[in-house]
Design a protein around this motif. Structure first.
Motif, short mmCIF file in Angstrom:
data_model
loop_
_atom_site.label_atom_id
_atom_site.label_comp_id
_atom_site.label_asym_id
_atom_site.label_seq_id
_atom_site.Cartn_x
_atom_site.Cartn_y
_atom_site.Cartn_z
N MET A 131 0.85 -1.18 0.00
CA MET A 131 0.00 0.00 0.00
C MET A 131 0.89 1.23 0.00
O MET A 131 1.72 1.41 0.89
CB MET A 131 -0.91 0.00 1.23
CG MET A 131 -1.86 1.17 1.30
SD MET A 131 -2.98 0.95 2.73
CE MET A 131 -3.98 2.43 2.58
N GLY A 132 0.74 2.07 -1.02
CA GLY A 132 1.56 3.27 -1.11
C GLY A 132 0.70 4.51 -1.23
O GLY A 132 -0.24 4.56 -2.02
N ARG A 133 1.03 5.50 -0.41
CA ARG A 133 0.28 6.76 -0.41
C ARG A 133 1.16 7.88 -0.94
O ARG A 133 2.27 8.10 -0.46
CB ARG A 133 -0.19 7.08 1.00
CG ARG A 133 -1.00 8.35 1.12
CD ARG A 133 -1.64 8.46 2.49
NE ARG A 133 -2.41 9.69 2.63
CZ ARG A 133 -3.22 9.96 3.64
NH1 ARG A 133 -3.38 9.06 4.60
NH2 ARG A 133 -3.87 11.09 3.70
N SER A 134 0.68 8.58 -1.96
CA SER A 134 1.37 9.74 -2.54
C SER A 134 2.80 9.33 -2.95
O SER A 134 2.97 8.48 -3.82
CB SER A 134 1.35 10.89 -1.55
OG SER A 134 1.72 12.10 -2.17
N LEU A 135 3.83 9.90 -2.34
CA LEU A 135 5.20 9.50 -2.67
C LEU A 135 5.37 7.99 -2.57
O LEU A 135 6.02 7.36 -3.41
CB LEU A 135 6.20 10.19 -1.73
CG LEU A 135 7.66 9.77 -1.87
CD1 LEU A 135 8.21 10.15 -3.24
CD2 LEU A 135 8.50 10.37 -0.75
N GLY A 136 4.75 7.39 -1.56
CA GLY A 136 4.85 5.95 -1.37
C GLY A 136 4.29 5.13 -2.51
O GLY A 136 4.66 3.97 -2.70
N SER A 137 3.38 5.72 -3.30
CA SER A 137 2.83 4.99 -4.45
C SER A 137 3.92 4.70 -5.48
O SER A 137 3.91 3.67 -6.14
CB SER A 137 1.68 5.77 -5.09
OG SER A 137 2.13 6.95 -5.74
N GLY A 138 4.87 5.63 -5.60
CA GLY A 138 5.97 5.41 -6.54
C GLY A 138 6.86 4.26 -6.11
O GLY A 138 7.39 3.52 -6.95
N ILE A 139 7.04 4.09 -4.81
CA ILE A 139 7.85 3.00 -4.30
C ILE A 139 7.08 1.69 -4.39
O ILE A 139 7.62 0.65 -4.77
CB ILE A 139 8.28 3.31 -2.85
CG1 ILE A 139 9.11 4.59 -2.84
CG2 ILE A 139 9.07 2.15 -2.25
CD1 ILE A 139 9.23 5.24 -1.50
#
Length: 251
Positions: A131-139
């Motif tokens: 599960m990635g949120r904002s910047l974390g979506s790229g990871i």
């Protein structure tokens, strides 16, 4: 008139050079860790760096790794995951340079850390979702494109940080000098995990066009797009549609 033009040109050049040299300070906003939700209780060593974080609901057969937003204190999600996903062991590991973790964040280093942590955890569970949120979506998209994961959940995601930066800093030739690009859209077709995307209808950080461009690159693995009309970029998790959509995705 000529002196005014010189002032404008010099001012532009100075701001451009400052932006180029400090671009990672514009991109990454690490927050110090808080122990209000409990002390860190899990540690990983990646390339000699000790990365610490929190594990919630230990001992479950299914796992979820959560990659937080840019200025997010990911430990603030602990009560939410305890209440909403008791059947998942949830890992909340701040990026290097975030929380109390050493190191300096870069695109390459965050990818490497995420893959190594994933590999350390995958054999401990029957399945691992991301599960990635904002910047974390790229990871999250990077790991999902390079490793076999169960479900992929993207919250307020973008097609690329490069395109987000081009929208904001339209006056600069961003593509010439940007170091960390996070091209999620280039990886979408390599992702096999069932994917769910959450959009904040009033997002003022990631424009709808950036998310729509990412959506357009997915195929049949994209299971659902959940739009929460009244939510903002930082408030989306406060809405019941977010909770119900997350439960539906991970059921």
């Amino acid at each position: 008139m000529k002196s005014l033009l010189v002032i404008i040109v010099v001012g532009y050049a100075l701001f451009f050079l400052t932006f180029c040299s400090l671009q990672r300070q514009f991109l990454y906003y690490p927050q110090p860790a808080s122990n209000i939700y409990g002390e860190m209780n899990i540690h990983f060593t990646v390339d000699g760096e000790k990365l610490s974080g929190w594990v919630v609901n230990e001992g479950q057969p299914k796992a979820l790794i959560y990659y937080g937003g840019n200025a997010e204190n990911i430990e603030a999600n602990i009560p939410f995951f305890k209440a909403v996903l008791p059947e998942y062991t949830v890992y909340l590991i701040p990026y290097r340079g975030y929380g109390n973790n050493p190191g300096t964040p870069t695109e390459a280093s965050l990818y490497n850390d995420a893959v190594q942590i994933f590999e350390a955890l995958q054999n401990q569970h029957q399945s691992v979702s991301l599960m990635g949120r904002s910047l974390g979506s790229g990871i999250a998209t990077y790991v999902a494109a390079n490793r076999q994961v169960d479900k992929l959940i993207l919250v307020t995601p973008f097609d690329s940080i490069e395109n987000v930066a081009k929208d904001i800093y339209w006056m600069f030739p961003v593509s010439w000098f940007i170091k960390d690009r996070y091209h999620s859209s280039n990886r979408a077709k390599e992702i096999t995990a069932q994917t769910y995307i959450f959009i904040a209808g009033k997002d003022q950080v990631i424009s709808r066009s950036r998310t729509d461009q990412l959506i357009a690159e997915f195929g049949e693995q994209l299971q659902e797009v959940i739009v929460i009309d009244n939510a903002g970029h930082n408030t989306i998790s406060q809405y019941p549609e977010y909770t119900s959509g997350l439960k539906r995705a991970l059921d």
